[in-house]
Enzyme design. Structure first.
Site: not given
Ligand code: UGA
Length: 414
Positions: A134, A230, A241, A303
């Site tokens: 997203e 990450f 997700c 996010k």
């Molecule tokens: C995630 C995956 O990254 C995608 O590849 C996948 O397609 C998607 O789920 C899905 O299954 O549909 P998304 O949920 O859009 O994507 O978001 P992310 O960017 O993965 O972030 C997820 C959460 O982790 C957020 O709350 C973000 O703030 C948190 N996060 C991310 C952290 O706390 N630390 C980080 O270093 C990175």
């Protein structure tokens, strides 16, 4: 796909959503999508409808149905997917391809393929997981980093493989069996969740020992076997997700008698939930009795660059502090509408200035660019007490301290 020249029919059971698309509005926030949509709409290659019989001429039918956590436990709720699947096979063209994009428990595609094999229509099933993020959905779709296709036999995957070659010739393709395709998806999300929870576990250790988790992440992240991506520590992961996917994976592992194998994911889920309670504890320590104290919350979305509030750490922290009696005011550039629809009793304000005015504590919980670039010298005039909790470890500590702010965070001491 319409922007690339394909004729596309979008079917949804929600008439309101379809109506909004037909009026030219994208009913959610996704950077770049509205512009692309408006351009493509003029081409007449994109039709929105609730009428599934309109798919009767389609060569490929993509199933893009949500598989949320079920209300009863950790497993994925496949009811919407199964309903859609049954309707699609009833309306699909003879000889057409059905492509599952939903994230599903391993074993689902094989089961659905058996249903198809009993039909006279000669339909083919492929499982083709989606990896877009997203906030980056448009570029991730037009330039995917990989294409994974699960099929019963290599030749059954050729039509979809060719289709993707025409869209994104550079993306590496992995053609495999159903269980591998399903598992690639859940393993990828489980690994991402693992990285985040690992660094948040280090954050707990840092809190107990006086170490700084951000320096630790930088220093281990330069090793490209580990990588810095990450390893963003703070209040943890949310969204529709990562949290539900690791839980559904755990539920499926139990069914497969592999509970022990994936038990580490249970711990990582708990670390993730603890990140939220640790943030609340920091706020309470700072506020003393929270009753009547104003807490300014920057961010409601799970996010930045999204209006999605599903399992948002920011909103959960806001709700808890509000329940404990604090006067919580939340702002967000895009997610206030969806947040207010889910939690109408909380207070929202679309002005950052008004949200900060008179605050006893400010909490940055979603790292939107607009909050990262706030000028601490300017905004200090607005608040009652210049204390900010940086829930995402993104602020420049020195700049804020020099401006007169007290900084709080998880895994760091200032
Ligand atoms: C995630 C995956 O990254 C995608 O590849 C996948 O397609 C998607 O789920 C899905 O299954 O549909 P998304 O949920 O859009 O994507 O978001 P992310 O960017 O993965 O972030 C997820 C959460 O982790 C957020 O709350 C973000 O703030 C948190 N996060 C991310 C952290 O706390 N630390 C980080 O270093 C990175």
């Amino acid at each position: 796909m319409a922007s690339l020249g394909y004729e596309v029919i979008v079917v949804d059971v929600d008439p309101e959503k379809i109506e909004q698309f037909n009026q030219g509005t994208v009913p959610f926030f996704e950077p770049g999508l509205t512009d692309l949509f408006r351009t493509v709409r003029q081409s007449q290659r994109l039709l929105f409808t609730t009428d599934l019989t309109k798919i009767a001429d389609c060569d490929i039918n993509f199933l893009c149905i949500g598989t949320p956590q079920s209300s009863a436990g950790f497993s994925a709720d496949l009811s919407a997917l199964e309903r859609a699947f049954n309707s699609v096979i009833a309306s699909a063209k003879v000889g057409s391809l059905i492509v599952g994009k939903s994230t599903v428990p391993v074993g689902t595609a094989e089961r659905l393929a058996k249903v198809i094999s009993t039909q006279k229509k000669k339909l083919t099933l492929n499982w083709n997981p989606e990896f877009l993020r997203e906030g980056h959905a448009v570029s991730d779709t037009l330039e995917p980093n990989r294409i994974v296709i699960g099929a019963e036999a290599q030749e059954n995957a050729e039509k979809l493989a060719d289709f993707y070659k025409s869209i994104s010739p550079k993306a590496p393709q992995f053609i495999t069996n159903f269980p591998t395709a399903e598992l690639v998806k859940v393993a990828a999300n489980a690994f991402l969740a693992t990285k985040i929870s690992f660094i948040n576990a280090m954050s707990e250790v840092a809190d107990a020992t006086g170490a700084d988790v951000t320096v630790l992440a930088d220093a281990i992240g330069v090793d490209d076997r580990i990588g810095r991506k990450f390893l963003g520590s703070g209040i943890g992961f949310g969204g529709g997700c990562l949290p539900k996917d690791i839980r559904a994976f755990l539920a499926r592992a139990d069914e497969l008698e592999l509970g022990e194998t994936l038990a580490f994911l249970k711990e990582f889920d708990l670390i993730n939930q603890r990140a939220r309670t640790r943030a609340v504890a920091v706020a309470l320590k700072e506020l003393g009795n929270p009753k009547g104290k104003k807490v300014a919350i920057l961010g409601a979305a799970f996010k930045p660059e999204s209006d999605d509030i599903r399992d948002s750490p920011a909103l959960e922290i806001a709700e808890t502090l509000s329940t404990l009696g604090a006067n919580v005011v939340i702002t967000d550039p895009q997610a206030l509408h969806s947040a207010a629809a889910k939690l109408p009793k909380l207070t929202y304000n679309d002005s950052v200035t008004e949200t900060l005015r008179g605050a006893d504590l400010t909490m940055l919980l979603t790292e939107w660019g607009a909050y990262r670039s706030l000028d601490p010298v300017q905004v200090i005039e607005l608040v009652k007490t210049p204390t900010i909790f940086d829930g995402r470890n993104v602020l420049d500590v020195k700049t804020w301290q020099v401006a007169g702010w007290k900084l709080l965070a998880l895994g760091r001491t200032f």
